[in-house]
Design a protein around this motif. Structure first.
Motif, PDB file in Angstrom:
ATOM      1  N   ARG A  29       0.799  -1.230   0.000  1.00 39.81           N
ATOM      2  CA  ARG A  29       0.000   0.000   0.000  1.00 39.81           C
ATOM      3  C   ARG A  29       0.827   1.273   0.000  1.00 39.81           C
ATOM      4  N   TYR A  30       2.020   1.232   0.543  1.00 39.81           N
ATOM      5  CA  TYR A  30       2.859   2.428   0.598  1.00 39.81           C
ATOM      6  C   TYR A  30       3.994   2.403  -0.425  1.00 39.81           C
ATOM      7  N   LEU A  31       4.098   1.363  -1.227  1.00 39.72           N
ATOM      8  CA  LEU A  31       5.267   1.203  -2.083  1.00 39.72           C
ATOM      9  C   LEU A  31       5.270   2.209  -3.221  1.00 39.72           C
ATOM     10  N   ASP A  32       6.322   3.015  -3.306  1.00 40.92           N
ATOM     11  CA  ASP A  32       6.436   4.005  -4.384  1.00 40.92           C
ATOM     12  C   ASP A  32       7.834   4.040  -4.986  1.00 40.92           C
ATOM     13  N   ARG A  33       8.640   2.982  -4.741  1.00 37.31           N
ATOM     14  CA  ARG A  33       9.950   2.879  -5.379  1.00 37.31           C
ATOM     15  C   ARG A  33      10.014   1.655  -6.294  1.00 37.31           C
ATOM     16  N   GLN A  34       8.873   1.082  -6.586  1.00 36.10           N
ATOM     17  CA  GLN A  34       8.778  -0.014  -7.538  1.00 36.10           C
ATOM     18  C   GLN A  34       7.405   0.042  -8.179  1.00 36.10           C
ATOM     19  N   TYR A  35       7.237  -0.660  -9.290  1.00 34.27           N
ATOM     20  CA  TYR A  35       5.981  -0.568 -10.018  1.00 34.27           C
ATOM     21  C   TYR A  35       5.839  -1.770 -10.931  1.00 34.27           C
ATOM     22  N   MET A  36       4.644  -1.935 -11.478  1.00 28.14           N
ATOM     23  CA  MET A  36       4.396  -2.953 -12.484  1.00 28.14           C
ATOM     24  C   MET A  36       4.379  -2.290 -13.857  1.00 28.14           C
ATOM     25  N   LEU A  37       5.074  -2.902 -14.806  1.00 31.24           N
ATOM     26  CA  LEU A  37       5.011  -2.494 -16.205  1.00 31.24           C
ATOM     27  C   LEU A  37       4.152  -3.536 -16.903  1.00 31.24           C
ATOM     28  N   GLY A  38       2.888  -3.191 -17.172  1.00 33.03           N
ATOM     29  CA  GLY A  38       1.935  -4.175 -17.645  1.00 33.03           C
ATOM     30  C   GLY A  38       1.533  -5.120 -16.525  1.00 33.03           C
ATOM     31  N   ASP A  39       0.920  -6.227 -16.897  1.00 32.26           N
ATOM     32  CA  ASP A  39       0.394  -7.170 -15.903  1.00 32.26           C
ATOM     33  C   ASP A  39       1.475  -7.943 -15.172  1.00 32.26           C
ATOM     34  N   ASP A  40       2.621  -8.185 -15.820  1.00 39.01           N
ATOM     35  CA  ASP A  40       3.501  -9.259 -15.354  1.00 39.01           C
ATOM     36  C   ASP A  40       4.924  -8.880 -15.005  1.00 39.01           C
ATOM     37  N   LEU A  41       5.369  -7.653 -15.284  1.00 41.98           N
ATOM     38  CA  LEU A  41       6.749  -7.268 -15.003  1.00 41.98           C
ATOM     39  C   LEU A  41       6.811  -6.293 -13.831  1.00 41.98           C
ATOM     40  N   LEU A  42       7.549  -6.650 -12.812  1.00 41.27           N
ATOM     41  CA  LEU A  42       7.765  -5.796 -11.649  1.00 41.27           C
ATOM     42  C   LEU A  42       9.135  -5.144 -11.809  1.00 41.27           C
ATOM     43  N   VAL A  43       9.184  -3.816 -11.709  1.00 40.81           N
ATOM     44  CA  VAL A  43      10.429  -3.062 -11.882  1.00 40.81           C
ATOM     45  C   VAL A  43      10.750  -2.329 -10.590  1.00 40.81           C
ATOM     46  N   ALA A  44      11.962  -2.507 -10.090  1.00 42.72           N
ATOM     47  CA  ALA A  44      12.426  -1.778  -8.905  1.00 42.72           C
ATOM     48  C   ALA A  44      13.725  -1.059  -9.277  1.00 42.72           C
ATOM     49  N   PRO A  45      13.653   0.208  -9.707  1.00 44.47           N
ATOM     50  CA  PRO A  45      14.858   0.933 -10.105  1.00 44.47           C
ATOM     51  C   PRO A  45      15.865   1.069  -8.962  1.00 44.47           C
ATOM     52  N   VAL A  46      17.099   1.279  -9.332  1.00 44.25           N
ATOM     53  CA  VAL A  46      18.170   1.478  -8.352  1.00 44.25           C
ATOM     54  C   VAL A  46      18.245   2.959  -8.018  1.00 44.25           C
ATOM     55  N   PHE A  47      18.103   3.286  -6.737  1.00 43.69           N
ATOM     56  CA  PHE A  47      18.054   4.685  -6.314  1.00 43.69           C
ATOM     57  C   PHE A  47      19.232   5.069  -5.420  1.00 43.69           C
ATOM     58  N   SER A  48      20.351   4.356  -5.512  1.00 38.39           N
ATOM     59  CA  SER A  48      21.511   4.716  -4.703  1.00 38.39           C
ATOM     60  C   SER A  48      22.785   4.313  -5.430  1.00 38.39           C
ATOM     61  N   PRO A  49      23.860   5.048  -5.222  1.00 38.46           N
ATOM     62  CA  PRO A  49      25.102   4.763  -5.954  1.00 38.46           C
ATOM     63  C   PRO A  49      25.757   3.438  -5.571  1.00 38.46           C
ATOM     64  N   ASP A  50      25.371   2.834  -4.435  1.00 43.08           N
ATOM     65  CA  ASP A  50      25.951   1.539  -4.073  1.00 43.08           C
ATOM     66  C   ASP A  50      25.274   0.369  -4.775  1.00 43.08           C
ATOM     67  N   GLY A  51      24.231   0.664  -5.591  1.00 42.06           N
ATOM     68  CA  GLY A  51      23.559  -0.383  -6.345  1.00 42.06           C
ATOM     69  C   GLY A  51      22.664  -1.270  -5.519  1.00 42.06           C
ATOM     70  N   CYS A  52      22.418  -0.906  -4.274  1.00 41.02           N
ATOM     71  CA  CYS A  52      21.613  -1.732  -3.376  1.00 41.02           C
ATOM     72  C   CYS A  52      20.144  -1.361  -3.510  1.00 41.02           C
ATOM     73  N   VAL A  53      19.286  -2.379  -3.608  1.00 38.57           N
ATOM     74  CA  VAL A  53      17.842  -2.172  -3.740  1.00 38.57           C
ATOM     75  C   VAL A  53      17.114  -3.075  -2.759  1.00 38.57           C
ATOM     76  N   GLU A  54      16.191  -2.499  -2.004  1.00 40.83           N
ATOM     77  CA  GLU A  54      15.260  -3.283  -1.196  1.00 40.83           C
ATOM     78  C   GLU A  54      13.900  -3.233  -1.895  1.00 40.83           C
ATOM     79  N   TYR A  55      13.350  -4.386  -2.190  1.00 40.35           N
ATOM     80  CA  TYR A  55      12.081  -4.421  -2.904  1.00 40.35           C
ATOM     81  C   TYR A  55      11.225  -5.571  -2.381  1.00 40.35           C
ATOM     82  N   TYR A  56       9.985  -5.578  -2.807  1.00 39.82           N
ATOM     83  CA  TYR A  56       9.008  -6.551  -2.305  1.00 39.82           C
ATOM     84  C   TYR A  56       8.416  -7.325  -3.467  1.00 39.82           C
TER      85      TYR A  56
END
Length: 779
Positions: free
Chosen positions: A623-650
């Motif tokens: 409900r609060y997730l705003d650093r990842q999204y769905m592109l169409g029905d089936d692809l989940l995209v979580a962009p990298v938002f830090s220079p260390d390349g680390c991503v936390e996603y769900y």
């Protein structure tokens, strides 16, 4: 706008009256009408002397939608403008009575007004569930006693209880929020994706992406409880979302009348289907619009040689390019925007555009609705009466962007025709589309040709501006071929795509701000969205540039653009070229998948790029997730938002697969990973069938020629046939091929309705080619 001082008091300088007691409730030809008094008048004849009295009218424009009109003084002149809505005058409804009062039923949605003599209330229900509603101290009228008589707006009216002078009156409504209810929408908003606790103003402005000011104000929201609300006012509607009154969402606007529509779900996609059926849906877009766009950038020095260097440099590095855009300085200095090329910098525009076309490129040029007084066209526009005017009849003028510039009056049909005639010369020259910039900084002290209220026109101006350009392109090029790259918007603007996120900084925080803005816009009826890859203001440097390229090429539309620095990849480093090449070709390979999603945009109003809360509304973790999204029905995209390349996603429930690495993750789960520039979390939904065309280097041709159907986590498929429809192109009338699949043990069987089509199916690294319209694969 805050109208109270804490819970008990009215804001200092205001006087208020609220709908307190229901007096009458009566059926009318098109619905139901109730009247509510501000005092306890029922059964007390002495209390009926004077007002205020509120009139509440309920009707329906469509199944599952109820229109509410709340009035204090009736018969007030309405100068417009009005949002263009698709209303069914014959929409069916039913008036009914139950223990709670008298109601109007429009399909699955009901609105119930309390009985005469009772405390006024209006409740909305669906499927036996009370969604929201208003009661005493919800609906009210407020008088600004500090208003200046001499500068009172055209919407101001007589004092509501004494009739002793001109005041600013406001109508306000409050609808209940449940304790765990989350609110989304309101157009492009760069702050927190969940809007609870925020004050939200419907006022377009040219203000960048780092504040609460926005380019695209949409007075529509939906909630996690299964309904949406559209406030049908183009002027400056003000929302307090669980802020002024914590358990309520409040909206107000100046005048004596408030109109809103309650829209049933129960799912968020149902709300968007109904909302976009009412306000319009995005048309089909040509395939080339989904490719990579490159611009000259804004304040850079460029000429024919610079442009040729950009275009040839991309070809030499094997980076597929679809559109080249000329930003502002294709025009002569001090002459914006008179549609004439700067001859000192561009010697043969027609020839150059023809060369771009020969290389497979489309051409876009920057325009705006302003006209410099230095240009000879200014005198032509003044003589024709094509510019906005002041009350004395003179043309409105400002030095804001150009010397003494005026603004085109798009309420004037002759002005629209004249403006389009100038665009026509560019189209004749070979220009394919336009970037319709600006349209937000519209004055409110002007007079429009059609007499419209200038305050209400401030936001609505962009609708007429973009509609004028889009419809002319459509007229010249045919349906399904017109494309804009627009910045400002209001309700209905989704019909004139594409929109981009505006002027962001070249920083990681600004990159995340852009995504939040896009997700809010996609929650508000818009199907397509882009942003400035690399950021607009500043120099992103190689690291941020490469991360933004990943994000940008996994958005619906992808454009490299900056302000004072260019965005060609070799300006950063050679690895930037590798990253741009890889992700551009990845997007091109996914065109068959994107074409499937584009149909949902045009037919159902479901955005191609969508927030997790829209796709998984019953998973409380999203409900609060705003650093990842769905592109169409089936692809989940979580962009990298830090220079260390680390991503936390769900990832939600099921076994998800990273499209790029093959890694499998079983959800629901929070995942943390570190990614290089060639990877990021691009996760595929369990059981998804992703159609791809490996090796595609442009946007031309049949989208199913040599297509491979990649099946992920095939264990999610059953023994019954599953149908997948794919389109041969992006056009509205593109032929559809049906594929059927089923799993029996570790064998995947597939059939195609077109037996002459060459295609294959793939699971992991195992692939089987079709023979006579069928394929079978054991893994």
């Amino acid at each position: 706008m805050k109208l109270s001082d804490g819970y008990w008091r009215v804001r200092q300088g205001f006087k208020a009256a609220w709908a307190r007691q229901t007096i009458t409730v009566d059926p009318i030809d098109n619905g139901l009408r109730a009247r509510a008094a501000a005092n306890l008048a029922y059964g007390d004849r002495s209390a009926t002397l004077g007002g205020p009295m509120f009139t509440v009218t309920l009707s329906t424009p469509a199944e599952g939608v109820i229109r509410v009109v709340e009035e204090h003084y009736r018969g007030v002149p309405d100068r417009g403008p009005h949002f263009q809505l698709n209303v069914d005058p014959d929409a069916s409804f039913e008036v009914f009575h139950d223990d709670h009062g008298t109601g109007l039923r429009a399909g699955c949605l009901e609105a119930v007004v309390s009985n005469p003599g009772e405390v006024f209330s209006l409740d909305f229900r669906s499927g036996g569930v009370n969604l929201t509603g208003t009661s005493y101290k919800g609906l009210g009228v407020y008088r600004d006693e500090a208003a200046d008589y001499a500068t009172a707006s055209p919407r101001a009216h007589l004092d509501f209880d004494e009739g002793c002078g001109v005041r600013h009156n406001y109508m306000r409504e409050q609808l209940r929020l449940a304790p765990d209810e989350k609110v989304y929408g309101f157009g492009e908003r760069f702050g927190h994706f969940v809007k609870n606790g925020q004050s939200v103003e419907m006022w377009n402005s040219d203000a960048g992406t780092s504040s609460d000011a926005v380019y695209k104000s949409i007075p529509f929201y939906w909630t996690s409880k299964g309904y949406g609300v559209f406030v049908n006012h183009p002027e400056d509607v003000s929302f307090e979302v669980g802020s002024e009154t914590v358990g309520k969402i409040q909206f107000s606007t100046r005048g004596e009348r408030l109109e809103y529509y309650v829209i049933a779900g129960p799912e968020p996609k149902d709300m968007l289907r109904r909302y976009t059926a009412l306000t319009g849906r995005a048309p089909y877009l040509p395939a080339w619009s989904y490719g990579l766009w490159l611009t000259t950038s804004f304040l850079t020095d460029y000429d024919d040689a610079t442009v040729a260097g950009f275009v040839d440099g991309m070809r030499e590095r094997d980076i597929p390019l679809s559109v080249f855009h000329y930003d502002c300085y294709w025009l002569r200095p001090y002459h914006w925007c008179d549609f004439e090329w700067d001859g000192d910098m561009f010697h043969d525009p027609s020839g150059t555009i023809a060369e771009h076309h020969r290389k497979g490129l489309k051409v876009c040029v920057w325009i705006n609705p302003y006209l410099s007084s230095v240009s000879p066209l200014y005198d032509e526009a003044v003589a024709g009466g094509y510019l906005l005017k002041l009350a004395d009849g003179s043309a409105f003028a400002t030095d804001f962007w150009q010397p003494g510039m005026g603004l085109i009056d798009f309420t004037n049909p002759d002005a629209r025709e004249w403006y389009c005639s100038k665009l026509g010369k560019l189209i004749d020259m070979g220009v394919d589309c336009f970037k319709t910039d600006f349209g937000e900084s519209i004055p409110t002290n002007v007079v429009y040709d059609n007499g419209a209220d200038p305050v209400a026109m401030h936001n609505y101006y962009t609708y007429l501006y973009n509609e004028t350009v889009y419809r002319y392109l459509e007229q010249r090029q045919g349906k399904g071929q017109a494309v804009l790259f627009a910045r400002s918007a209001t309700v209905g603007g989704q019909q004139f795509p594409v929109h981009w996120g505006g002027d962001c900084e070249s920083t990681y925080p600004a990159m995340s701000e852009s995504l939040r803005g896009g997700l809010s816009l996609m929650s508000s009826g818009f199907g397509y969205w882009a942003h400035d890859i690399g950021g607009f203001e500043g120099d992103p440097g190689p690291d941020l540039y490469k991360r933004w390229v990943q994000f940008g090429l996994l958005s619906t539309h992808s454009r490299l653009h900056g302000s004072k620095t260019v965005r060609v990849p070799w300006a950063f480093d050679e690895e930037s070229c590798d990253v741009l090449r890889t992700f551009t070709k990845l997007k091109l390979s996914l065109l068959p998948y994107l074409a499937r999603g584009s149909r949902q945009v045009s037919e159902d109003g479901i955005p191609l790029m969508r927030p997790m809360a829209l796709e998984f509304p019953h998973d409380p973790a999203v409900r609060y997730l705003d650093r990842q999204y769905m592109l169409g029905d089936d692809l989940l995209v979580a962009p990298v938002f830090s220079p260390d390349g680390c991503v936390e996603y769900y990832v939600p429930e099921g076994e998800w697969t990273n499209y790029l690495t093959g890694e499998r993750i079983v959800g629901p789960a929070w995942v943390t990973g570190t990614f290089d520039y060639m990877s990021l979390p691009l996760m595929v939904r369990p059981g998804a069938v992703i159609p791809v065309q490996e090796g595609r280097v442009d946007t031309e041709g049949d989208l199913l020629d040599g297509v491979t159907l990649k099946v992920f986590a095939p264990e999610a498929l059953g023994e019954e046939w599953t149908s997948v429809e794919l389109r041969r192109g992006f056009e509205q009338d593109a032929a559809v091929v049906e594929f059927r699949m089923r799993r029996i043990g570790n064998a995947l069987q597939a059939q195609a309705s077109d037996t002459g089509l060459a295609w294959s199916i793939m699971v992991g690294d195992k692939q089987a080619h079709a023979c006579q319209g069928a394929a079978e694969l054991t893994w």
